[in-house]
Design an enzyme around this catalytic site. Structure first.
Site, PDB file in Angstrom:
ATOM      1  N   SER A 218      -4.611  -8.516  -3.828  1.00 44.88           N
ATOM      2  CA  SER A 218      -3.286  -8.403  -3.218  1.00 44.88           C
ATOM      3  C   SER A 218      -3.273  -7.536  -1.968  1.00 44.88           C
ATOM      4  O   SER A 218      -2.479  -7.768  -1.055  1.00 44.88           O
ATOM      5  CB  SER A 218      -2.268  -7.882  -4.239  1.00 44.88           C
ATOM      6  OG  SER A 218      -2.715  -6.665  -4.804  1.00 44.88           O
TER       7      SER A 218
ATOM      8  N   HIS B 117      -1.173  -2.089  -1.909  1.00 41.15           N
ATOM      9  CA  HIS B 117      -0.411  -2.995  -1.054  1.00 41.15           C
ATOM     10  C   HIS B 117      -0.148  -2.361   0.311  1.00 41.15           C
ATOM     11  O   HIS B 117      -0.245  -3.026   1.345  1.00 41.15           O
ATOM     12  CB  HIS B 117       0.910  -3.363  -1.730  1.00 41.15           C
ATOM     13  CG  HIS B 117       0.726  -4.132  -3.002  1.00 41.15           C
ATOM     14  ND1 HIS B 117       1.744  -4.325  -3.909  1.00 41.15           N
ATOM     15  CD2 HIS B 117      -0.363  -4.749  -3.515  1.00 41.15           C
ATOM     16  CE1 HIS B 117       1.296  -5.037  -4.928  1.00 41.15           C
ATOM     17  NE2 HIS B 117       0.023  -5.306  -4.709  1.00 41.15           N
TER      18      HIS B 117
END
Length: 274
Positions: A144, A195
């Site tokens: 991610s 992230h």
């Protein structure tokens, strides 16, 4: 290598279904390779998750630098794999044809390592700022972080788009920041620092020196740096649109060729704007 045992992986089956809906022939080669690698390593992980994840403690203090390579391509479960690879499928289709396969592969390789490095820097900063050594052992896996970096690139190469985030129309310029906060509240177990590291790496490429450094390291090979003509894409959280036409489900590709009538309308629109 450790083979996974046990239950049926519904997320994996759904991912394979999504790939079949797009069609292997419609997925660019590097994107397809990334999907295949992540699926293979999900079924046959090189190491258990606790030996593949990256953290300040494991990476910086214990010098287990190989985790920078292992952590992005290992996933916690089938749904973790599904959401990451569906996102990779969409972003790969958008980006790879635009920036060429060789350069895209180069970007994936650099971003995969660099997001882990930036993640460790962010966690180390939290240790110092909050005086909390527990952040040293926060161990992260998954693709991610790389996907957030690719989202920054996608917004850079396709400006003016609008993303639908939780029902709200957000300019693509700010969408990655909104998603960063939204995912943190919706899924508290997700790595906020991971992230954020991806976004920062993407910004290092689009507005910082990273792209120039990568070009210098690649020797300025022209086949790496060419880009295709931008297309009028619009993303939607959970789907895709092209020229404002919404498809009911899954992913689809825009037509490669326009009809003669469409070309005529485009020429007229350009003429009217002059």
């Amino acid at each position: 290598m450790h083979r996974r045992q046990g239950r049926v992986n519904a997320g994996l089956l759904l991912l394979l279904y999504q790939i079949s809906q797009v069609g292997l022939q419609n997925i660019p080669s590097v994107t397809l390779g990334v999907l295949a690698l992540n699926i293979f390593l999900f079924l046959n992980p090189v190491r258990p998750l606790h030996e593949a994840c990256i953290s300040v403690h494991e990476g910086f203090y214990r010098k287990n630098w190989e985790r920078l390579l292992l952590s992005p391509v290992h996933h916690a479960d089938d749904w973790h794999l599904y959401y990451n690879m569906v996102s990779m499928l969409w972003k790969g289709i958008m980006l790879e044809k635009k920036i060429k396969s060789r350069w895209f592969a180069y970007i994936i390789a650099v971003f995969s390592v660099l997001t882990g490095v930036v993640y460790m820097v962010l966690e180390f900063m939290l240790v110092r700022i909050l005086d909390d050594p527990s952040y040293e052992k926060n161990c992260a896996v998954g693709f991610s972080g790389v996907l957030f970096a690719l989202k920054v690139l996608n917004n850079h190469y396709n400006p003016g788009r609008v993303s639908n985030v939780l029902g709200y129309q957000i300019s693509s310029k700010y969408a990655c920041w909104v998603e960063l906060v939204a995912i943190h509240f919706i899924s508290p177990g997700a790595s906020f620092a991971g992230h954020l590291a991806g976004i920062l790496v993407g910004l290092m490429y689009t507005t910082g020196p990273l792209k120039k450094i990568m070009k210098a390291c690649a020797g300025g090979i022209s086949s790496f740096t060419g880009t295709d003509r931008p297309r009028d894409y619009h993303s939607d959280f959970g789907g895709a649109r092209y020229n404002s036409e919404r498809r009911p489900y899954g992913f689809w590709l825009p037509p490669e060729q326009h009809s003669e009538e469409e070309w005529r309308r485009q020429r007229l629109r350009r003429f009217e704007r002059q």
